[in-house]
Motif scaffolding. Structure first.
Motif, PDB file in Angstrom:
ATOM      1  N   LYS A   1      21.576  95.602 -90.558  1.00  0.00           N
ATOM      2  CA  LYS A   1      22.360  96.304 -89.326  1.00  0.00           C
ATOM      3  C   LYS A   1      21.901  97.809 -89.711  1.00  0.00           C
ATOM      4  O   LYS A   1      21.543  98.533 -88.565  1.00  0.00           O
ATOM      5  CB  LYS A   1      23.954  96.439 -89.463  1.00  0.00           C
TER       6      LYS A   1
ATOM      7  N   ARG B   1      17.850  97.803 -88.214  1.00  0.00           N
ATOM      8  CA  ARG B   1      17.552  97.194 -87.138  1.00  0.00           C
ATOM      9  C   ARG B   1      16.795  97.949 -86.017  1.00  0.00           C
ATOM     10  O   ARG B   1      15.876  97.379 -85.636  1.00  0.00           O
ATOM     11  CB  ARG B   1      18.799  96.469 -86.371  1.00  0.00           C
TER      12      ARG B   1
ATOM     13  N   LEU C   1      19.072  85.795 -89.508  1.00  0.00           N
ATOM     14  CA  LEU C   1      19.733  86.815 -88.582  1.00  0.00           C
ATOM     15  C   LEU C   1      18.739  87.934 -87.972  1.00  0.00           C
ATOM     16  O   LEU C   1      18.667  88.342 -86.905  1.00  0.00           O
ATOM     17  CB  LEU C   1      20.862  87.646 -89.342  1.00  0.00           C
TER      18      LEU C   1
ATOM     19  N   ALA D   1      17.470  89.186 -84.194  1.00  0.00           N
ATOM     20  CA  ALA D   1      17.923  90.730 -83.831  1.00  0.00           C
ATOM     21  C   ALA D   1      16.347  91.238 -83.445  1.00  0.00           C
ATOM     22  O   ALA D   1      16.361  92.018 -82.620  1.00  0.00           O
ATOM     23  CB  ALA D   1      18.325  91.425 -85.182  1.00  0.00           C
TER      24      ALA D   1
ATOM     25  N   GLY E   1      22.081  86.346 -84.694  1.00  0.00           N
ATOM     26  CA  GLY E   1      21.526  87.666 -85.151  1.00  0.00           C
ATOM     27  C   GLY E   1      20.926  88.091 -83.801  1.00  0.00           C
ATOM     28  O   GLY E   1      20.852  89.962 -83.650  1.00  0.00           O
ATOM     29  N   ALA E   2      20.938  87.545 -82.469  1.00  0.00           N
ATOM     30  CA  ALA E   2      20.556  88.378 -81.487  1.00  0.00           C
ATOM     31  C   ALA E   2      21.645  89.151 -80.914  1.00  0.00           C
ATOM     32  O   ALA E   2      21.411  90.126 -79.994  1.00  0.00           O
ATOM     33  CB  ALA E   2      20.169  87.188 -80.197  1.00  0.00           C
ATOM     34  N   SER E   3      22.982  88.800 -81.343  1.00  0.00           N
ATOM     35  CA  SER E   3      24.185  89.673 -81.128  1.00  0.00           C
ATOM     36  C   SER E   3      24.555  90.319 -82.456  1.00  0.00           C
ATOM     37  O   SER E   3      25.686  90.027 -82.905  1.00  0.00           O
ATOM     38  CB  SER E   3      25.047  89.000 -80.423  1.00  0.00           C
ATOM     39  N   LEU E   4      23.856  90.778 -83.242  1.00  0.00           N
ATOM     40  CA  LEU E   4      24.033  91.458 -84.361  1.00  0.00           C
ATOM     41  C   LEU E   4      25.250  92.442 -84.560  1.00  0.00           C
ATOM     42  O   LEU E   4      25.882  92.172 -85.549  1.00  0.00           O
ATOM     43  CB  LEU E   4      22.764  92.085 -85.209  1.00  0.00           C
TER      44      LEU E   4
END
Length: 233
Positions: free
Chosen positions: A34, A37, A75, A79, A183-186
């Motif tokens: 996070k 990213r 993930l 992301a 992971g695309a909506s981390l």
């Protein structure tokens, strides 16, 4: 052949040792992903091919050496690359890494692996040898055993390489997509344990049951087949 085994064992041990010595596991956490990213996405925007190659190389090494961090890497794939391409990259890298572990176990480290995990692998070995693709698909779909342990067990059997590759590639798609898509909506993820919910695990179990249907059918059919009469003297 003996020096080749020693060289590969030393290389693998060196990789694991460096991972632990430099505490590289701190980069394979949800918090670290996070925090970094935006930097990863910016680098991908300006160096797409290099980012894909680097990500896959890290994932392959992680899988081949059975290091922690596969969930976080999946993930990260979502992301950085999005749900679809992230699944493609993560699935391909995981399959290659698993195949390397399979080949090393089969041709170089069979005795060492057998001595270390032999009793834990007996049932899995027997089923893989007799059920082949269907049982491997079941193991990949339903997370009953650790991913790395399946690689080692398969390497100790006579399972064909193409069966292992195909069963692994297909079997890890559902689970891989769940993590990559998450992971695309981390930003909405607070813990790794919350991704694989009981409902998701139940879905995997159902898929695994479908993979075993041919095996169950053959067993039922064999049980109903009357024994052949003895030959006349």
């Amino acid at each position: 052949m003996r020096w080749k085994k020693l060289l590969i064992a030393l290389a693998g041990g060196l990789g694991v040792g460096l991972f632990l010595w430099f505490d590289l596991g701190r980069f394979l956490t949800l918090e670290a992903l996070k925090a970094n990213r935006q930097s990863l996405m910016a680098y991908h925007a300006s160096h797409r091919a290099l980012m894909v190659a680097g990500f896959m190389a890290v994932y392959i090494i992680q899988t081949a050496l059975s290091l922690p961090g596969a969930a976080v890497l999946s993930l990260a794939a979502g992301a950085i690359f999005g749900s679809i391409m992230g699944t493609v990259y993560a699935n391909s890298a995981a399959t290659i890494g698993a195949t390397l572990a399979f080949l090393v176990t089969r041709y170089l480290l069979r005795d060492a692996i057998q001595n270390r995990f032999g009793t834990r692998l007996e049932t899995m070995n027997r089923e893989l040898e007799t059920r082949g693709f269907n049982y491997l698909l079941f193991l990949r779909l339903v997370p009953l055993f650790p991913f790395f342990l399946i690689n080692l067990a398969a390497g100790l059997t006579r399972l064909p390489l193409r069966t292992f590759v195909l069963g692994t590639m297909i079997g890890i798609i559902p689970g891989g997509f769940v993590y990559v898509n998450a992971g695309a909506s981390l930003a909405g993820i607070t813990s790794l344990s919350g991704i694989a919910s009981p409902r998701v695990l139940g879905s995997f179990a159902l898929l695994g049951l479908f993979a075993l249907l041919p095996v169950l059918y053959n067993r039922l059919k064999a049980g109903r087949t009357p024994p052949s009469p003895p030959p006349e003297s």
